[in-house]
Each structure stands twice: as structure tokens, then as C-alpha cells.
Design an enzyme around this catalytic site. Sequence first.
Site, PDB file in Angstrom:
ATOM      1  N   ILE A 141       8.702   9.217 -51.891  1.00  0.00           N
ATOM      2  CA  ILE A 141       7.870  10.232 -51.231  1.00  0.00           C
ATOM      3  C   ILE A 141       8.742  11.385 -50.742  1.00  0.00           C
ATOM      4  O   ILE A 141       8.249  12.464 -50.479  1.00  0.00           O
ATOM      5  CB  ILE A 141       7.056   9.655 -50.045  1.00  0.00           C
ATOM      6  N   ASP A 142      10.068  11.168 -50.616  1.00  0.00           N
ATOM      7  CA  ASP A 142      10.950  12.197 -50.039  1.00  0.00           C
ATOM      8  C   ASP A 142      11.239  13.346 -51.011  1.00  0.00           C
ATOM      9  O   ASP A 142      11.679  14.412 -50.595  1.00  0.00           O
ATOM     10  CB  ASP A 142      12.290  11.572 -49.611  1.00  0.00           C
ATOM     11  N   MET A 167       8.059  11.953 -42.493  1.00  0.00           N
ATOM     12  CA  MET A 167       9.183  11.274 -43.161  1.00  0.00           C
ATOM     13  C   MET A 167       9.967  12.232 -44.053  1.00  0.00           C
ATOM     14  O   MET A 167       9.637  13.416 -44.156  1.00  0.00           O
ATOM     15  CB  MET A 167       8.654  10.094 -43.971  1.00  0.00           C
TER      16      MET A 167
END
Length: 360
Positions: free
Chosen positions: A139-140, A182
Amino acid sequence: MKRIGILTGGGDAPGLNAVIRAAVKTAINEYQCEVLGIRNGYDGFLEEDGIIPLGRDSVRGILPRGGTILGSANRGNPYARKVIRDGKEVTIDVSDEIVKGIKKLQMDALLVLGGDGTLHIAHELYQKGVPVIGVPKTIDNDIGGTEFTFGFDTAVNIATEAIDRLHTTAESHHRAMVIELMGRDAGFIALHSGVSGGADVILIPEIPFTFDNILTKVRTRVERGLKFSILAVSEGAKPKGGGQVFSRKGDEMYVPRLGGIAQVVGEFLETHGFESRVTVLGHLQRGGTPTAFDRWLATRYGAAAVRLAAREGYDRMVALQCGEITDLPLEEAVAVPKRVDVNGDAVITARNIGISFGDE
Ligand code: F6P
């Protein structure tokens, strides 16, 4: 190509199942190839019942499902596996055991769906003769050589919706709402969702901030009659000359866990007279159904990884470049992690529309 294996390593990301499904279908339809699923990342090679056959039936209905049907392991590094020996925890290298397990299964290719850590390990296993193919997951969005990793779009959509929801309550109560997102050392999630959700301040690891600059932005808004502010803060953001904030120190078992910077920013605003509330979005960004974009990207990656395996393009990673699926050496992809380009158009655009990064 007679038999391939698939494993998912590291933190999960929406779209893992879509990759597995596409890879299984492509392998069976185009190459009449057998597919084995390895459970819990590389650990599956060491576990009883760690290897399962994957057929059309196993992947039916999994396209919209979050998580991974194979399971994952965050600490599954075969070069540094933690085990208890004589009541004591010790780190041992089990890579040779894993290589032996892989070779025994006579796989023509092993598709490794993972982030930088898992892909690094894949590259090392290639040096020991394992025919690996990488698929970039996180997801980063911090993996080099590809415009997008799957999972990122879903995380950005969830974060954007959260910011939208904070907006209405922020406005009603004339508050500063700080949301922590995040991304580890990359600010892509905060940047994309912050711009898409209309944040006033975006703090990312690539642009160190000062508390005074944040205060000036919030104050200026109040002076203009805007008594609320939205601050999208990446978990890895840090003040100029200061360090990142961690919610848990690293130890033999765990890498240090980022978390708490939004609370620090919220408390600072409160002590300067601005009522604030802090939201930590956490793993909601990683769970649940993938967006259409992530399903589309994951499906293309899964099929392309099998085509690459059929060409014996080992030690390479499938990637998205200029909207097209391509591939590049794994070593190149993991050499330098991708970061937000602080002089790129995304940051410039955000500045153009008045968003503060807290650096000026
Ligand atoms: O790398 C993906 C990621 O979600 C990061 O954004 C975050 O810092 C980390 O994983 C959280 O890991 P864990 O699931 O171990 O808490």
C-alpha cells in the site's frame, strides 16, 4: 513450464488475491501448468501442510476479497528466522532448507508477491538457484521501477473517504482534525489522499516540517474565517532536525513500529489554543476489498508474471511503466526505495492550491 509456485510475503495489501487468481488462470489456460500455493510466505516451505494445490476452484470468487488466501508472514525472513532453542530465542539461517524444499518440488518458477523485504529475499534466493519472479505489492507504493504497486489505490481511496468524513465534523465543531496515515518512509498515501480529500496541511517524511509553520497555516485560516483545518500526516513524517515517532521500539522479534506523530501535532495545536482531534486510520487502509484500479492492475501483474515465467525471465519483477506492463531486474527494483519527488508536479500542485507541507 510444468509447475509453478506462488507465495505472498510481508504485510498484506488489497489485490493479492486478484494476482493469485490471474496467475492461476493464466497458468492453467495458456500453459496447462500446475500451480502450487505456498502458505504464510517463505515459511510454507518449512511447514507441514505448507504447500497446497491451486486450481480453478481454489480461486473462484476471490477477486474482490481483501487479504490473501495463502496467508502471509511479516517476519518470514529465511536468512534470519527466529526459533526457540533450549528455551532461548535464537536467529538461524534456514535459506538452504528452503532452497532444498523448493527444488524438491521441481517448480519451474516461483512467483513472489511482496514488498521490498520479500523481494530482496527473492533476489537472494535466485543466487542460490531458485527461479523467482517478483510482483510488487504494498500500500506504501515505495518500490522502485514501477509507477504503482497494487494495494496503493485502495489505501488512498480509504484515506480520502476518511478525510472527507473528518471535514464535515471539523467544520461543525471548528476544530483541527489530524489524521495519521500509513506509508512508512514514503509519503505517497498522505500526499495523494491529502490532495484528493482537500487537506490544508500535508506532512510527509520526504519534507521535514516545523511546528511553527503548521501553526501559521492553521492561524491564517482562522484569520480568514475558516475555523477548522484538516491535517493529513504520514506516520513517517518528522520535524526539521528531529526524528520519527515510534509506537513500539524494535527488538529481536519486531522491526520498530512507526506511530504517534499525529498525536504530537494534535497536542501541539491544542497547547496553542486550537482544539484538535486525532484519528489514526491504521490497518483499515490495508483491509477489505480492492478498488477496481487495484483489481485491474493486480490481474495484469498476475498474468504478466506467468508469461514472464514461461519466457524464463527469472530474477525479474513485473512493473507498470507509462501505463504498460513491463519487467525489470529485481535487483534494480529493490536497489533504491521509491520516495515522493519533492520537486515533482504532485508536490508543486499541492503547493499551488495552498496546501502547506509545514516546511515554509
Ligand atoms: O508496509 C505496509 C505497512 O502497512 C506500512 O504502511 C506500515 O508502517 C506497516 O506496514 C505496518 O505493519 P504491521 O502490519 O506489521 O503493523
